[in-house]
Design an enzyme around this catalytic site. Sequence first.
Site, mmCIF file in Angstrom:
data_model
loop_
_atom_site.group_PDB
_atom_site.id
_atom_site.type_symbol
_atom_site.label_atom_id
_atom_site.label_comp_id
_atom_site.label_asym_id
_atom_site.label_seq_id
_atom_site.Cartn_x
_atom_site.Cartn_y
_atom_site.Cartn_z
ATOM 1 N N GLY A 69 44.428 -0.372 -2.313
ATOM 2 C CA GLY A 69 44.512 -0.224 -3.756
ATOM 3 C C GLY A 69 43.826 -1.368 -4.480
ATOM 4 C CB THR A 70 43.628 -5.011 -3.775
ATOM 5 O OG1 THR A 70 45.014 -5.286 -3.965
ATOM 6 C CG2 THR A 70 42.818 -6.201 -4.273
ATOM 7 C CD GLN A 177 54.620 -0.544 -8.328
ATOM 8 O OE1 GLN A 177 55.627 0.092 -8.004
ATOM 9 N NE2 GLN A 177 54.124 -1.485 -7.552
ATOM 10 C CB SER A 194 47.952 1.114 -3.216
ATOM 11 O OG SER A 194 47.954 0.538 -1.944
ATOM 12 C CB ALA A 195 48.429 5.300 0.742
ATOM 13 C CG HIS A 196 51.166 -0.164 0.498
ATOM 14 N ND1 HIS A 196 49.883 -0.411 0.093
ATOM 15 C CD2 HIS A 196 51.928 -1.109 -0.111
ATOM 16 C CE1 HIS A 196 49.862 -1.444 -0.713
ATOM 17 N NE2 HIS A 196 51.096 -1.891 -0.865
ATOM 18 C CB CYS A 322 61.965 -21.466 -7.484
ATOM 19 S SG CYS A 322 62.985 -20.335 -8.409
#
Length: 494
Positions: A69-70, A177, A194-196, A322
């Site tokens: 996807g990136t 998303q 993105s498939a995952h 953090c």
Amino acid sequence: MPYFDAASAAPLHPVAREALLAALDEGWADPARLYREGRRGRLLLDAAREAAAEAVGCRPDELVFIPSGTQAVHAGVAGALAGRRRAGRRLLHSAVEHSSVLHAAEAHAAAGGTVAELAVDRTGRVAAGDVAAALTPDTALVALQSANHEVGTEQPVEEVAELCQEAGVPLLVDAAQSLVWGPVPGAWSLLAASAHKWGGPPGVGLLAVRKGTRFAPQGPRDERESGRSAGFENIPAVVAAAAALRALRSGPGTAAEAARLRGLVDRIRTRVPELVPDVEVVGDPVHRLPHLVTFSCLYVDGETLLHELDRAGFSVSSGSSCTSSTLTPSHVLRAMGVLSEGNVRVSLPYGTAEADVERFLEVLPGIVRSVRERLGAGAAEPVAAPDSVPQEPSVAAAEGPEEPAGAVTEEPAGAVTEEPEGLVVDSLGRRCPIPVIELAKVIGQVPVGGTVTVLSDDEAARLDIPAWCGMRDQEYVGERAAERGAAYVVRRRV
């Protein structure tokens, strides 16, 4: 062990597993070859493309598969900007986009292009009117996610797409998303996913470029995937990804599952502030993904909180500074101007049991209380007379299990001094939430109208101190330069 991080990666869908195993036997050959095995691979690839295109809402010849996807976002941004070079070189995107968009924007700026950022409100939502006002004649591309990956807020994509169409500017939508819940509405020009994120295997992304959109692929090209993604197609993974998306989108229970998960998230949104004091639930309460909720806890170190939740059996994620190697707050939370410390993102996968959510609500209050006690936050915001003598706060850590690297534990308190302009708390060298805890401990020791100045070199303080003031009805006066870090001034109102 309940897995509550579907926004990062959803568990592999059973249909995807079956399709993957079958395609490993049938789809291993080069789909560009004319012999029998190649033709079989081509049939599988074409069928997967048709299924994915139907789910996206585009034509099969408008969609290509890309290794992630990136990479789909990078290829989409670069190709659209190159195709519109004559119109201008200005990229417009929201302040809460995924890092893949921000990195593409950085590359564009480094190459001589210009980048403009759209602000969001406190829920993380862009105003369509702001987009309209920012559409200048040299704007080559607008990038806007369909829903935010950290807080779940949905963007007004359909309205923005109409504005972009009227201005003749293409709109690229990052739908990573939201695609699992339905097609992205509106006349968008490009779409990446993105498939995952929907239960497909990792290593599969998709990029849709609608007909009529000027697009010039960048980088080395070959004959595969319309020249937009070079290299041998991973047919088994592509088939599995398309099978999972088709199963989720065509199944009769998808809408019912979305409604069920929304109900579970509503319960978390309602109960967490009731069960845990000093909590801010962030993101739009209405325009949001059905399965995702994010909240932040005052006086809590996010890394320790996630570590303790993991020990209790819950896999969640965070946007807290953090928990990041950069030690800076999430750019999403920073753009929204909300509390970043003790941040927890819960994103429920398909099939999440109600009992798991109830158990999460049972264990969370005790874990937060334990982390606060470990940080010495139990005495925060003491009741004191206005003329009382300032005392140094104590930030002593109780004995407990070894903390992960980077957690804020056993740090000595900073010095508190009384200056003509009010109390000064020196928390230099201490990471949030320590500066906020020290502020809370001494605010009651100044009269109403008096000030406390916090010295801090932690970038998160720039976000968390104003957020604390908003939650505590105190006045945030502002920030000024200091010899080290910055000086944050707070005036006591109550």
